[in-house]
Design a protein around this motif. Structure first.
Motif, PDB file in Angstrom:
ATOM      1  N   GLU A   1       0.826  -1.220   0.000  1.00  0.00           N
ATOM      2  CA  GLU A   1       0.000   0.000   0.000  1.00  0.00           C
ATOM      3  C   GLU A   1       0.854   1.261   0.000  1.00  0.00           C
ATOM      4  N   ILE A   2       1.948   1.263   0.771  1.00  0.00           N
ATOM      5  CA  ILE A   2       2.830   2.433   0.836  1.00  0.00           C
ATOM      6  C   ILE A   2       3.484   2.677  -0.519  1.00  0.00           C
ATOM      7  N   LEU A   3       3.885   1.595  -1.204  1.00  0.00           N
ATOM      8  CA  LEU A   3       4.500   1.723  -2.519  1.00  0.00           C
ATOM      9  C   LEU A   3       3.512   2.291  -3.523  1.00  0.00           C
ATOM     10  N   ILE A   4       2.264   1.828  -3.475  1.00  0.00           N
ATOM     11  CA  ILE A   4       1.226   2.336  -4.385  1.00  0.00           C
ATOM     12  C   ILE A   4       1.014   3.828  -4.166  1.00  0.00           C
ATOM     13  N   GLU A   5       0.940   4.240  -2.891  1.00  0.00           N
ATOM     14  CA  GLU A   5       0.757   5.656  -2.576  1.00  0.00           C
ATOM     15  C   GLU A   5       1.909   6.493  -3.131  1.00  0.00           C
ATOM     16  N   GLU A   6       3.119   5.979  -3.014  1.00  0.00           N
ATOM     17  CA  GLU A   6       4.293   6.709  -3.507  1.00  0.00           C
ATOM     18  C   GLU A   6       4.259   6.827  -5.025  1.00  0.00           C
ATOM     19  N   ILE A   7       3.841   5.759  -5.718  1.00  0.00           N
ATOM     20  CA  ILE A   7       3.741   5.795  -7.179  1.00  0.00           C
ATOM     21  C   ILE A   7       2.708   6.825  -7.617  1.00  0.00           C
ATOM     22  N   VAL A   8       1.535   6.809  -6.969  1.00  0.00           N
ATOM     23  CA  VAL A   8       0.474   7.774  -7.290  1.00  0.00           C
ATOM     24  C   VAL A   8       0.965   9.195  -7.058  1.00  0.00           C
TER      25      VAL A   8
ATOM     26  N   ASN B   1      -7.676   6.945  -8.103  1.00  0.00           N
ATOM     27  CA  ASN B   1      -6.383   7.573  -7.827  1.00  0.00           C
ATOM     28  C   ASN B   1      -5.681   7.913  -9.120  1.00  0.00           C
ATOM     29  N   GLY B   2      -5.115   9.122  -9.168  1.00  0.00           N
ATOM     30  CA  GLY B   2      -4.425   9.577 -10.354  1.00  0.00           C
ATOM     31  C   GLY B   2      -5.308  10.351 -11.328  1.00  0.00           C
ATOM     32  N   MET B   3      -6.601  10.504 -11.003  1.00  0.00           N
ATOM     33  CA  MET B   3      -7.518  11.230 -11.873  1.00  0.00           C
ATOM     34  C   MET B   3      -7.164  12.718 -11.884  1.00  0.00           C
ATOM     35  N   VAL B   4      -7.423  13.380 -13.004  1.00  0.00           N
ATOM     36  CA  VAL B   4      -7.070  14.786 -13.160  1.00  0.00           C
ATOM     37  C   VAL B   4      -8.246  15.578 -13.715  1.00  0.00           C
ATOM     38  N   ALA B   5      -8.072  16.911 -13.695  1.00  0.00           N
ATOM     39  CA  ALA B   5      -9.108  17.809 -14.201  1.00  0.00           C
ATOM     40  C   ALA B   5      -8.453  18.969 -14.924  1.00  0.00           C
ATOM     41  N   GLU B   6      -9.265  19.777 -15.605  1.00  0.00           N
ATOM     42  CA  GLU B   6      -8.766  20.977 -16.257  1.00  0.00           C
ATOM     43  C   GLU B   6      -9.755  22.108 -16.036  1.00  0.00           C
ATOM     44  N   ILE B   7      -9.238  23.319 -15.871  1.00  0.00           N
ATOM     45  CA  ILE B   7     -10.087  24.503 -15.761  1.00  0.00           C
ATOM     46  C   ILE B   7     -10.595  24.849 -17.155  1.00  0.00           C
ATOM     47  N   ILE B   8     -11.913  24.996 -17.303  1.00  0.00           N
ATOM     48  CA  ILE B   8     -12.496  25.283 -18.611  1.00  0.00           C
ATOM     49  C   ILE B   8     -13.033  26.710 -18.703  1.00  0.00           C
TER      50      ILE B   8
END
Length: 212
Positions: free
Chosen positions: A3-10, A204-211
């Motif tokens: 779990e710690i490794l996954i968090e670090e990758i994200v 996890n890792g999802m992103v957004a953009e200002i429109i």
């Protein structure tokens, strides 16, 4: 994977996205669960005189961390146990919940910016040692974007502006009235609660953009 490794990758993926020239309009998203910010006075009531909260792990915003300690929220109609406490201590106790949490507790907190607590809801906070009545402490946090001054210039916004944001997911959503918070202490990240996360099929890792 650990779990710690996954968090670090994200974490590293988010940093890469935030700093990449090719994705200069991209903002990492984090989903914030219910949590409590305690005043020094309430820390000592709930855990003992002179007690210091113990850090469990750092959060994305510099200087902020999740504590080892947990507490229970008690409302007129329900109870929510094992609620995270975030540090460091604040001048006034603040409880942040989703609208779904609020219904479970039987309260109706306003949607507010952090720190805007006047006239907000009241809840009891309990540990094994004590219970405190946290008057005017409960809000549903307004969705917002943390950024530093360099980011603000890049996005052509300023502190306390509001923007519309498109979430990039398999269930795209446009969030309106998103508050911009600017400080050189901040790291670029958009914060939404779990109700909003569920509506946008958050991962996890999802992103957004200002429109706009």
């Amino acid at each position: 994977m650990d779990e710690i490794l996954i968090e670090e990758i994200v974490k590293r993926v988010k940093e890469t996205l935030a700093n990449s020239k090719e994705t200069s309009n991209i903002i990492p998203i984090e989903a914030s669960g219910r949590h409590i910010h305690l005043s020094k006075e309430n820390v000592e009531i709930l855990f003992g005189k002179g007690y210091k909260l113990k850090e469990k792990k750092e959060l994305s915003q510099p200087g902020q961390y999740q504590c080892m300690e947990r507490a229970t929220l008690i409302g007129p109609k329900g109870v929510i146990e094992n609620v995270a406490i975030l540090g460091p201590e604040r001048g006034k106790t603040q409880v942040e919940v989703s609208k779904t949490d609020a219904r479970q507790l039987g309260i109706n907190p306003p949607v507010r910016d952090s720190g805007d607590l006047k006239g907000s809801e009241t809840v009891y906070i309990a540990t094994e040692k004590a219970v405190v009545e946290a008057r005017e402490s409960v809000i549903v946090a307004k969705r917002h974007i943390h950024m530093n001054n360099e980011d603000a210039i890049r996005f052509n916004v300023k502190d306390k502006d509001t923007v519309n944001v498109r979430v990039k997911s398999d269930r795209p959503v446009v969030f309106e009235d998103v508050v911009i918070r600017v400080s050189d202490k901040y790291k670029l990240s958009m914060h939404i609660d779990f109700d909003e996360a569920n509506a946008s099929s958050f991962k996890n890792g999802m992103v957004a953009e200002i429109i706009s």
